[in-house]
Design a protein around this motif. Structure first.
Motif, PDB file in Angstrom:
ATOM      1  N   ASP A  95      -0.921 -11.010  18.334  1.00  0.00           N
ATOM      2  CA  ASP A  95      -0.840 -10.801  16.886  1.00  0.00           C
ATOM      3  C   ASP A  95       0.635 -10.826  16.456  1.00  0.00           C
ATOM      4  O   ASP A  95       1.001 -11.473  15.459  1.00  0.00           O
ATOM      5  CB  ASP A  95      -1.481  -9.445  16.568  1.00  0.00           C
ATOM      6  CG  ASP A  95      -1.684  -9.249  15.084  1.00  0.00           C
ATOM      7  OD1 ASP A  95      -1.785 -10.262  14.367  1.00  0.00           O
ATOM      8  OD2 ASP A  95      -1.739  -8.077  14.642  1.00  0.00           O
TER       9      ASP A  95
ATOM     10  N   LEU B  98     -13.109  -7.807  23.289  1.00  0.00           N
ATOM     11  CA  LEU B  98     -12.341  -6.791  24.035  1.00  0.00           C
ATOM     12  C   LEU B  98     -12.932  -6.602  25.428  1.00  0.00           C
ATOM     13  O   LEU B  98     -12.214  -6.466  26.412  1.00  0.00           O
ATOM     14  CB  LEU B  98     -12.373  -5.452  23.279  1.00  0.00           C
ATOM     15  CG  LEU B  98     -11.388  -5.331  22.124  1.00  0.00           C
ATOM     16  CD1 LEU B  98     -11.590  -3.998  21.417  1.00  0.00           C
ATOM     17  CD2 LEU B  98      -9.955  -5.416  22.650  1.00  0.00           C
TER      18      LEU B  98
ATOM     19  N   TYR C  70       0.094  -5.673  31.959  1.00  0.00           N
ATOM     20  CA  TYR C  70      -0.872  -5.254  30.931  1.00  0.00           C
ATOM     21  C   TYR C  70      -1.970  -4.376  31.521  1.00  0.00           C
ATOM     22  O   TYR C  70      -2.524  -4.686  32.576  1.00  0.00           O
ATOM     23  CB  TYR C  70      -1.546  -6.472  30.294  1.00  0.00           C
ATOM     24  CG  TYR C  70      -0.649  -7.204  29.326  1.00  0.00           C
ATOM     25  CD1 TYR C  70      -0.167  -6.561  28.195  1.00  0.00           C
ATOM     26  CD2 TYR C  70      -0.327  -8.533  29.544  1.00  0.00           C
ATOM     27  CE1 TYR C  70       0.649  -7.252  27.306  1.00  0.00           C
ATOM     28  CE2 TYR C  70       0.476  -9.220  28.658  1.00  0.00           C
ATOM     29  CZ  TYR C  70       0.968  -8.578  27.536  1.00  0.00           C
ATOM     30  OH  TYR C  70       1.768  -9.241  26.664  1.00  0.00           O
TER      31      TYR C  70
ATOM     32  N   ARG D  34     -15.096  -8.551  17.753  1.00  0.00           N
ATOM     33  CA  ARG D  34     -13.967  -7.883  18.400  1.00  0.00           C
ATOM     34  C   ARG D  34     -14.413  -7.115  19.652  1.00  0.00           C
ATOM     35  O   ARG D  34     -13.782  -7.200  20.700  1.00  0.00           O
ATOM     36  CB  ARG D  34     -13.329  -6.916  17.380  1.00  0.00           C
ATOM     37  CG  ARG D  34     -12.047  -6.325  17.880  1.00  0.00           C
ATOM     38  CD  ARG D  34     -11.512  -5.268  16.910  1.00  0.00           C
ATOM     39  NE  ARG D  34     -10.178  -4.889  17.363  1.00  0.00           N
ATOM     40  CZ  ARG D  34      -9.058  -5.396  16.877  1.00  0.00           C
ATOM     41  NH1 ARG D  34      -9.093  -6.285  15.903  1.00  0.00           N
ATOM     42  NH2 ARG D  34      -7.889  -5.025  17.366  1.00  0.00           N
TER      43      ARG D  34
ATOM     44  N   GLU E  49      -6.094  -4.167  24.119  1.00  0.00           N
ATOM     45  CA  GLU E  49      -5.499  -3.982  22.787  1.00  0.00           C
ATOM     46  C   GLU E  49      -4.044  -4.450  22.787  1.00  0.00           C
ATOM     47  O   GLU E  49      -3.575  -5.069  21.842  1.00  0.00           O
ATOM     48  CB  GLU E  49      -5.543  -2.498  22.401  1.00  0.00           C
ATOM     49  CG  GLU E  49      -6.934  -1.932  22.227  1.00  0.00           C
ATOM     50  CD  GLU E  49      -7.556  -2.305  20.889  1.00  0.00           C
ATOM     51  OE1 GLU E  49      -6.891  -3.025  20.133  1.00  0.00           O
ATOM     52  OE2 GLU E  49      -8.713  -1.897  20.633  1.00  0.00           O
ATOM     53  N   GLU E  50      -3.380  -4.101  23.889  1.00  0.00           N
ATOM     54  CA  GLU E  50      -1.959  -4.406  24.004  1.00  0.00           C
ATOM     55  C   GLU E  50      -1.743  -5.929  23.949  1.00  0.00           C
ATOM     56  O   GLU E  50      -0.880  -6.421  23.216  1.00  0.00           O
ATOM     57  CB  GLU E  50      -1.500  -3.856  25.343  1.00  0.00           C
ATOM     58  CG  GLU E  50      -0.056  -3.469  25.408  1.00  0.00           C
ATOM     59  CD  GLU E  50       0.267  -2.977  26.821  1.00  0.00           C
ATOM     60  OE1 GLU E  50       1.401  -3.186  27.247  1.00  0.00           O
ATOM     61  OE2 GLU E  50      -0.638  -2.425  27.494  1.00  0.00           O
TER      62      GLU E  50
ATOM     63  N   ILE F   7      -3.755  -8.172  22.732  1.00  0.00           N
ATOM     64  CA  ILE F   7      -4.111  -8.698  21.409  1.00  0.00           C
ATOM     65  C   ILE F   7      -2.981  -8.406  20.433  1.00  0.00           C
ATOM     66  O   ILE F   7      -2.599  -9.257  19.614  1.00  0.00           O
ATOM     67  CB  ILE F   7      -5.439  -8.088  20.935  1.00  0.00           C
ATOM     68  CG1 ILE F   7      -6.572  -8.616  21.810  1.00  0.00           C
ATOM     69  CG2 ILE F   7      -5.691  -8.400  19.488  1.00  0.00           C
ATOM     70  CD1 ILE F   7      -7.874  -7.883  21.645  1.00  0.00           C
ATOM     71  N   ARG F   8      -2.429  -7.224  20.536  1.00  0.00           N
ATOM     72  CA  ARG F   8      -1.349  -6.853  19.623  1.00  0.00           C
ATOM     73  C   ARG F   8      -0.153  -7.795  19.814  1.00  0.00           C
ATOM     74  O   ARG F   8       0.468  -8.224  18.838  1.00  0.00           O
ATOM     75  CB  ARG F   8      -0.922  -5.408  19.892  1.00  0.00           C
ATOM     76  CG  ARG F   8      -0.169  -4.800  18.735  1.00  0.00           C
ATOM     77  CD  ARG F   8      -0.079  -3.321  18.871  1.00  0.00           C
ATOM     78  NE  ARG F   8       0.674  -2.948  20.050  1.00  0.00           N
ATOM     79  CZ  ARG F   8       0.647  -1.737  20.605  1.00  0.00           C
ATOM     80  NH1 ARG F   8      -0.135  -0.795  20.101  1.00  0.00           N
ATOM     81  NH2 ARG F   8       1.363  -1.458  21.670  1.00  0.00           N
TER      82      ARG F   8
ATOM     83  N   GLU G  36      -0.890   3.604  11.310  1.00  0.00           N
ATOM     84  CA  GLU G  36      -1.611   2.797  12.289  1.00  0.00           C
ATOM     85  C   GLU G  36      -2.241   3.661  13.373  1.00  0.00           C
ATOM     86  O   GLU G  36      -3.350   3.392  13.835  1.00  0.00           O
ATOM     87  CB  GLU G  36      -0.624   1.825  12.948  1.00  0.00           C
ATOM     88  CG  GLU G  36      -1.115   0.404  12.965  1.00  0.00           C
ATOM     89  CD  GLU G  36       0.002  -0.505  13.431  1.00  0.00           C
ATOM     90  OE1 GLU G  36       0.144  -0.637  14.660  1.00  0.00           O
ATOM     91  OE2 GLU G  36       0.752  -1.031  12.589  1.00  0.00           O
ATOM     92  N   THR G  37      -1.504   4.657  13.804  1.00  0.00           N
ATOM     93  CA  THR G  37      -1.982   5.474  14.929  1.00  0.00           C
ATOM     94  C   THR G  37      -2.836   6.656  14.490  1.00  0.00           C
ATOM     95  O   THR G  37      -3.411   7.340  15.325  1.00  0.00           O
ATOM     96  CB  THR G  37      -0.795   6.033  15.725  1.00  0.00           C
ATOM     97  OG1 THR G  37       0.026   6.777  14.821  1.00  0.00           O
ATOM     98  CG2 THR G  37       0.010   4.924  16.358  1.00  0.00           C
TER      99      THR G  37
ATOM    100  N   SER H 231      -4.125  -2.680  28.950  1.00  0.00           N
ATOM    101  CA  SER H 231      -5.181  -2.627  27.933  1.00  0.00           C
ATOM    102  C   SER H 231      -5.271  -3.932  27.162  1.00  0.00           C
ATOM    103  O   SER H 231      -4.262  -4.633  26.954  1.00  0.00           O
ATOM    104  CB  SER H 231      -4.935  -1.456  26.981  1.00  0.00           C
ATOM    105  OG  SER H 231      -4.113  -1.862  25.918  1.00  0.00           O
TER     106      SER H 231
ATOM    107  N   THR I 227     -10.974  -7.286  28.759  1.00  0.00           N
ATOM    108  CA  THR I 227     -10.778  -6.202  29.737  1.00  0.00           C
ATOM    109  C   THR I 227     -11.170  -6.681  31.130  1.00  0.00           C
ATOM    110  O   THR I 227     -10.477  -6.412  32.110  1.00  0.00           O
ATOM    111  CB  THR I 227     -11.630  -4.979  29.332  1.00  0.00           C
ATOM    112  OG1 THR I 227     -11.307  -4.651  27.988  1.00  0.00           O
ATOM    113  CG2 THR I 227     -11.348  -3.786  30.213  1.00  0.00           C
TER     114      THR I 227
END
Ligand code: C2E
Ligand code: MG
Ligand code: MG
Length: 929
Positions: free
Chosen positions: A635, A498, A624, A494, A628-629, A631-632, A722-723, A626, A502
């Motif tokens: 997902d 990432l 975009y 991961r 993470e965003e 990937i989320r 989650e947060t 990040s 990035t």
């Protein structure tokens, strides 16, 4: 030469000088001043002699004049009477000749006699009369003088015979010889001795003759020193004509000088004597007062020098400089002693330090180098050479031995680092580089060094070490690989993914038209395969799947000119970054190929395993920021695909996007809500099915949002979990609920044992200081731990059995009651259940709801109650909405219940009011017994 000898010598020399000076002054200053005085005295002596002669001459002249006045010559011719008169005068006046001369100066009568009575006839009258002289004498009126006769010097007087002066009758001349007797007499009168000679006397020495010449020239007196104590004085005595005829010589003892000398000698002797005595005294005193102390000091110093014993002190009780010297000497020795002690200490420390250093060098196994920058020569230690596979003589002192062996790719950096340090830009030189071993392979070394600069800022020396870090480098490389790769499939993990993503996002912001896609892949039903066929097969499946994905990406990469990064996120989740694609079609192409590839089964051992996978695709978009965003979103799309019935792919769209945005908004609102205190706690009573009374309250969180109204925990708890916000929320609920319970206990004594039940999230459970914060809150609110119940969902328990069990035990030991919430919905392994130190099972409301209609649900409830009893646990039924359900549960001997039938979750005021009304819901069962 010793100080004592020197000082004594100086004293002696001084003494000698003083004596010598005194002598010199006397000898050369005082005595010479006596000479004129003596000469004067000598002159006076001679004058006295001459005076005696002069008196005799005058007396003779007078006698001659008186005799001439007598009528000696009556007629022209002498008579007998005349002869008698002459003889009588000669006798009377002690004369040696009495002569009558006529006017022509011819003798007319004479009488001669000698003092010894010899016959007068023995004398030649011519010997007496020098007519010319007589003539001259009368002419000048000089009546008397000395004349040299044939018989020797004589006093002569001439007088004219009485008559007129102009016409004398004749002349009378008388002589008296100056005999030794006369001379003796004269010496007596003059009280000094002298001698006389006619100036023509041949006995005179040449010196005396020259003195005579001086007298003839007019000089009166001549004095000369004869020997050291005698003056010889010469004078001349004049004759009838005034010319010197006699030379008088007197030898005078220099009495004054002799006396002065004698006095001087005595004084000198006295001085020498006294001086010597003083000298001896001085030397004795000097020895006593100075030398003894000095030699003591010297001996003391010598002893210390010889033995090195600095503990000795000099005892010298004196108030003078030597006393001060000894005191200072002692102080110096003290200082030396302290210095020596310090030096010994420093030496010891140095020795220890050196030993330590040597040990450290041996232990560290480092190679050392020492570079003389002046001569540009390096000394390499044996270890340094051995490290590179060389022996002592094989490596010379040139810096190139080192620098030329550095890997060409590293050399520039090493030289730059060396230069930077030489210019004092860096505190020390440090470089990790590769260096060639004798075998031709390269070692990784860490090289460190430090330079020394002279006052002009020029580096003069540099020394340092070289450590073989090859193993570390290999290890680091492995670690780096491990940190960034998945151990099962060796795919990037991961973190690495990432990072790549990035970079791609950054690239996208810089280059318009640059596109990429993220594919999120999740194997369908993998859990079934894993549980069913075991982990080994599961792992093998993952490995083969990864291999298959790699192959697909390689094939695709070669067709389209983009590249892909494949990563495993853990479990059965894989992600692909498709870089530099032209459209979404490139991404769907990959997704389809994957699907097609999975149509074939995987062959693992004897198994043929079929699997499918759900794929979510998220396309790049300048919005975009990040990874993470992205990937989320991929997902999210993947979940959509799963929801669509699996084995397909979904592309993240705007609808999904807006949902995601909505969620993001919710997240932000929640953060603000915490700050604004919008969260509150509602309380739902838990009723004992036996007594129908409230035994506890469950604290349930609510979000009273000004925009959204009352938000249900079902909506925000997952986001909070989650947060991570759940931690703050959980603490808030626990604190509020405990405080409230405590307030009720105090306000309502009837409910002093009322319990409070608080939900604990899976995430809170993982918090390391959970126990600490619960303890703190209990202390703070002063709530008895036995009145606190914590509800944990089944899934939390199964997450990490070991850790959870340990924490639960600690909580139980604190006296807290533990409940398994929503029991029956999770995958609790019954084999674990008895191991958990829990007290109560909370039967999930779905079973209660279905209990009436479904026989199975009723059976499950019954079984759960029995199971709980078998494990000595209590039961609580959730979601009781009807009285019948309550009664049924009571019949099943379920301990307690909770649900809308009794009460909905209530705000605190209403809950308090409910408590105060002290409700009882249904009558206790009739006592059968
Ligand atoms: P839960 O712990 O199982 O709580 C019981 C839920 O069932 C509550 O929903 C409650 O209002 C509801 N309920 C009670 N009786 C009935 C009934 O007769 N019929 C029906 N249909 N529902 C009934 P709520 O309050 O919405 O909470 C939902 C879940 O949110 C809770 O389930 C719990 O898991 C979680 N939750 C609530 N508050 C907290 C909290 O403070 N911390 C944590 N971690 N989770 C909480
Ligand atoms: Mg609960
Ligand atoms: Mg529940």
């Amino acid at each position: 030469m010793s100080l004592r000898v020197k000082v004594e010598l100086i004293l002696f020399i001084t003494f000698a000088l003083v004596i010598g000076l005194g002598y010199g002054i006397q000898r050369f200053v005082v005595i010479p001043q006596l000479v004129p005085v003596e000469r004067e005295a000598a002159g006076r002596d001679m004058e006295r002699c001459i005076g005696v002669l002069e008196r005799q001459r005058l007396a003779l002249r007078k006698a001659c004049a008186e005799l001439a006045d007598a009528p000696l010559l009556r007629g022209e011719a002498p008579t007998g009477e005349t002869a008698r008169a002459l003889a009588g005068a000669a006798r009377e006046l002690d004369l040696n000749a009495v002569v009558l001369l006529d006017v022509g100066f011819n003798p007319i009568a004479a009488h001669y006699s000698s003092s010894d009575g010899a016959s007068a006839s023995a004398y030649d009258s011519d010997a007496w009369i020098a007519r010319s002289e007589l003539l001259q004498a009368t002419a000048v009126g000089q009546g008397a003088g000395v004349d040299l006769t044939g018989l020797g010097p004589a006093l002569v007087a001439v007088s004219a015979l009485s008559g007129a002066a102009e016409s004398p009758l004749g002349y009378l001349v008388i002589y008296r010889l100056i005999t030794p007797e006369h001379i003796q007499e004269m010496q007596r009168q003059a009280a000094t001795s002298f001698q006389l000679w006619p100036v023509t006397d041949p006995v005179l020495s040449p010196e005396e003759r020259s003195i005579v010449q001086e007298f003839l020239a007019g000089k009166k007196l001549h004095i000369e020193e004869t020997g050291s104590d005698l003056f010889r004085v010469y004078a001349a005595y004049p004759g009838l004509t005034g010319r010197p005829v006699l030379l008088l010589r007197s030898d005078l003892q220099r009495n004054l000088l002799a006396r002065a000398r004698a006095t001087m000698q005595t004084g000198l002797l006295a001085n020498v004597g006294v001086g010597l005595a003083a000298l001896v005294l001085l030397i004795i005193l000097f020895r006593r007062t100075v030398m003894d102390s000095l030699s003591l000091l010297t001996r003391h110093a010598a002893h210390i020098g010889k033995t090195g014993d600095l503990s000795l002190r000099l005892v010298m009780d004196r108030g003078d400089e030597l006393g001060t010297l000894s005191h200072e000497f002692n102080r110096m020795v003290e200082q030396l002693e302290a210095d020596r002690a310090y030096q010994l200490e420093v030496k010891e420390q140095l020795r220890e330090s050196e030993e330590r250093y040597a040990r450290a060098v041996r232990g560290a196994n480092d190679g050392l180098w020492d570079w003389n920058l002046g001569t540009d020569e390096i000394h390499f230690s044996e270890r340094w050479k051995n490290m590179l596979g060389f022996e002592g003589g094989e490596i010379g002192p040139s810096p190139d031995e080192w620098l030329d062996r550095i890997h060409p790719d590293d050399r520039e950096n090493v030289l730059a680092a060396l230069e930077a340090h030489r210019l004092q830009k860096t505190a020390h030189f440090e470089s990790e580089h590769r260096i060639r071993h004798k075998s031709g392979t390269y070692l990784w070394v860490l090289c460190r060094g430090l330079a020394v600069w002279n006052p002009d800022g020029e580096p003069t020396q540099m020394a340092g070490s070289q450590t073989d870090i090859t193993l570390r480098k290999i290890f680091e490389e492995q670690l780096r690989h491990q940190a960034l790769h998945d151990s099962l499939t060796s795919l990037p993990n991961r973190a690495l993914f990432l990072d790549r993503l990035t970079q791609a996002i950054k690239m996208g912001t810089r280059h318009a038209g640059y596109q990429f896609a993220v594919l999120f892949l999740d194997l369908d039903r993998f859990k079934v395969i894993n549980d069913g066929l075991g982990h080994v097969i599961g792992d093998a499946l993952l490995g083969l799947f990864a291999e298959k994905l790699r192959g697909i990406l390689r094939a695709v990469d070669s067709v389209c000119r983009h590249s892909g990064t494949l990563a495993r996120f853990g479990g059965d989740e894989f992600v692909v970054l498709l870089d530099n694609i032209s459209s979404v079609a490139d991404a769907t192409l990959v997704a389809r190929r994957v699907e097609r590839a999975l149509e074939e089964p995987f062959r693992i051992d004897s198994h043929e395993v079929y699997t499918t996978c759900s794929i979510g695709i998220a396309m790049s978009n300048p919005g975009y920021t990040s990874a993470e965003e992205l990937i989320r979103n991929a997902d999210t799309a993947m979940y959509r695909a799963k929801a669509q019935g699996k084995a397909c792919f979904e592309i993240f769209d705007s609808d999904m996007h807006s949902k995601a945005m909505e969620r993001l908004q919710l997240e932000n609102d929640m953060r603000r809500a915490i700050d604004r205190g919008e969260f509150i706690v509602h309380y739902q009573p838990i009723i004992s099915l036996e007594s129908g009374r409230i035994t506890a309250f469950e604290a349930l969180i609510r979000w009273r949002s000004p925009e959204r109204g009352l938000v249900s925990p079902a909506e925000f708890i997952p986001i909070a979990e989650e947060t991570g916000m759940i931690v703050a929320l959980g603490e808030f609920v626990l604190r509020t609920a405990c405080a409230q319970a405590r307030a009720w206990h105090e306000e309502l004594p009837r409910y002093a044992d009322l319990k409070i039940s608080v939900n604990l999230s899976v995430k809170e459970f993982g918090k390391p200081d959970l126990i600490g914060s619960i303890t703190d809150i209990l202390t703070e609110t002063r709530l008895d731990p036995r009145l606190l119940k914590l509800e944990i969902t089944e899934s939390a328990l199964m997450d990490s059995v070991e850790f959870v069990t340990r924490t639960l035990r600690q909580l139980r030991d604190m006296g807290i009651e533990l409940l398994i919430d929503d029991f029956g919905t999770g995958y609790s392994s019954l084999s674990y259940l008895h191991r958990f130190p829990t007290h109560t099972l909370k039967i999930d409301q779905s079973f209660i709801r279905d209990m009436q209609g479904s026989h199975e649900s009723a059976q499950i409830v019954r079984t759960v109650v029995l199971l709980a009893r078998a494990l000595s646990m209590g039961t609580i039924a959730e979601g009781i909405e009807e009285e019948s359900q309550a009664r049924r549960l009571r019949d099943l001997e379920c301990g307690a219940g909770q649900g809308y039938f009794f009460s909905r979750p209530l705000p605190v005021e209403e809950a308090t009011a409910l408590l105060k009304s002290d409700p009882v819901w249904f009558a206790p069962p009739p006592d059968n017994g």
